[in-house]
Design a protein around this motif. Structure first.
Motif, PDB file in Angstrom:
ATOM      1  N   GLU A 107      -5.723  -2.574 -15.136  1.00  0.00           N
ATOM      2  CA  GLU A 107      -6.317  -3.563 -16.049  1.00  0.00           C
ATOM      3  C   GLU A 107      -5.580  -4.898 -15.980  1.00  0.00           C
ATOM      4  O   GLU A 107      -6.188  -5.954 -16.132  1.00  0.00           O
ATOM      5  N   ALA A 108      -4.262  -4.853 -15.745  1.00  0.00           N
ATOM      6  CA  ALA A 108      -3.458  -6.071 -15.647  1.00  0.00           C
ATOM      7  C   ALA A 108      -3.566  -6.710 -14.263  1.00  0.00           C
ATOM      8  O   ALA A 108      -2.961  -7.742 -14.010  1.00  0.00           O
ATOM      9  N   LYS A 109      -4.330  -6.089 -13.377  1.00  0.00           N
ATOM     10  CA  LYS A 109      -4.587  -6.588 -12.022  1.00  0.00           C
ATOM     11  C   LYS A 109      -3.355  -6.583 -11.100  1.00  0.00           C
ATOM     12  O   LYS A 109      -3.337  -7.250 -10.078  1.00  0.00           O
ATOM     13  N   ILE A 110      -2.342  -5.808 -11.459  1.00  0.00           N
ATOM     14  CA  ILE A 110      -1.178  -5.653 -10.592  1.00  0.00           C
ATOM     15  C   ILE A 110      -1.461  -4.601  -9.526  1.00  0.00           C
ATOM     16  O   ILE A 110      -0.875  -4.609  -8.458  1.00  0.00           O
ATOM     17  N   SER A 166      -4.491  -1.965  -7.614  1.00  0.00           N
ATOM     18  CA  SER A 166      -5.873  -1.555  -7.379  1.00  0.00           C
ATOM     19  C   SER A 166      -5.835  -0.165  -6.730  1.00  0.00           C
ATOM     20  O   SER A 166      -4.859   0.196  -6.070  1.00  0.00           O
ATOM     21  N   ILE A 167      -6.894   0.586  -6.964  1.00  0.00           N
ATOM     22  CA  ILE A 167      -6.949   1.971  -6.503  1.00  0.00           C
ATOM     23  C   ILE A 167      -8.145   2.160  -5.586  1.00  0.00           C
ATOM     24  O   ILE A 167      -9.250   1.733  -5.904  1.00  0.00           O
ATOM     25  N   ASN A 168      -7.905   2.818  -4.452  1.00  0.00           N
ATOM     26  CA  ASN A 168      -8.967   3.245  -3.559  1.00  0.00           C
ATOM     27  C   ASN A 168      -8.977   4.769  -3.637  1.00  0.00           C
ATOM     28  O   ASN A 168      -8.051   5.420  -3.163  1.00  0.00           O
ATOM     29  N   TYR A 210      -3.046   3.300  -3.371  1.00  0.00           N
ATOM     30  CA  TYR A 210      -2.725   2.229  -4.318  1.00  0.00           C
ATOM     31  C   TYR A 210      -2.339   0.975  -3.560  1.00  0.00           C
ATOM     32  O   TYR A 210      -1.638   1.043  -2.556  1.00  0.00           O
ATOM     33  N   GLU A 211      -2.786  -0.177  -4.057  1.00  0.00           N
ATOM     34  CA  GLU A 211      -2.369  -1.455  -3.495  1.00  0.00           C
ATOM     35  C   GLU A 211      -1.776  -2.299  -4.616  1.00  0.00           C
ATOM     36  O   GLU A 211      -2.439  -2.588  -5.614  1.00  0.00           O
ATOM     37  N   VAL A 259       0.836  -1.208   0.000  1.00  0.00           N
ATOM     38  CA  VAL A 259       0.000   0.000   0.000  1.00  0.00           C
ATOM     39  C   VAL A 259       0.866   1.252   0.000  1.00  0.00           C
ATOM     40  O   VAL A 259       1.844   1.350   0.740  1.00  0.00           O
ATOM     41  N   CYS A 260       0.498   2.202  -0.865  1.00  0.00           N
ATOM     42  CA  CYS A 260       1.167   3.511  -0.905  1.00  0.00           C
ATOM     43  C   CYS A 260       0.167   4.548  -1.404  1.00  0.00           C
ATOM     44  O   CYS A 260      -0.899   4.200  -1.892  1.00  0.00           O
TER      45      CYS A 260
END
Length: 110
Positions: free
Chosen positions: A63-66, A68-70, A79-80, A35-36
């Protein structure tokens, strides 16, 4: 900085140099949970890319699933990074013994 996340991101392939630069920049700032929360402007400065290029790379990483955004309204996104979720596009190969057009061609007369 998480060496665990960074170590998992370096070997990932099948992405453009800008996508890799953004991923590594995020990994460099992430905690051990991946997480950052850097701003797009900060990522752009760190990677020597334009903000538009960073946004495009982030979109591709999601899109590449590397990644995820909150969305944190009024603040930078959270970002995770999940490198284990990435499955690079597979290269298509023909079967090893598949016939080719040359196999069906008539033998030239001598």
């Amino acid at each position: 900085m998480s060496t665990v996340i960074m170590s998992a991101c370096w070997p990932l392939g099948s992405m453009s140099p800008s996508q890799k630069a953004v991923l590594i920049s995020l990994a460099d700032q992430a905690n051990d949970d991946g997480v950052c929360w850097p701003s797009v402007a900060r990522i752009a400065v760190r990677t020597c890319l334009s903000e538009r290029a960073v946004q495009g790379a982030i979109r591709w990483l999601v899109e590449a699933k590397i990644l995820s955004i909150n969305d944190r309204y009024g603040r930078s996104n959270l970002y995770e990074i999940t490198p284990a979720a990435y499955a690079p596009p597979q290269m298509l190969r023909g079967a090893a013994n598949a016939p080719t057009p040359a196999d069906a061609a008539p033998t030239p007369a001598a």
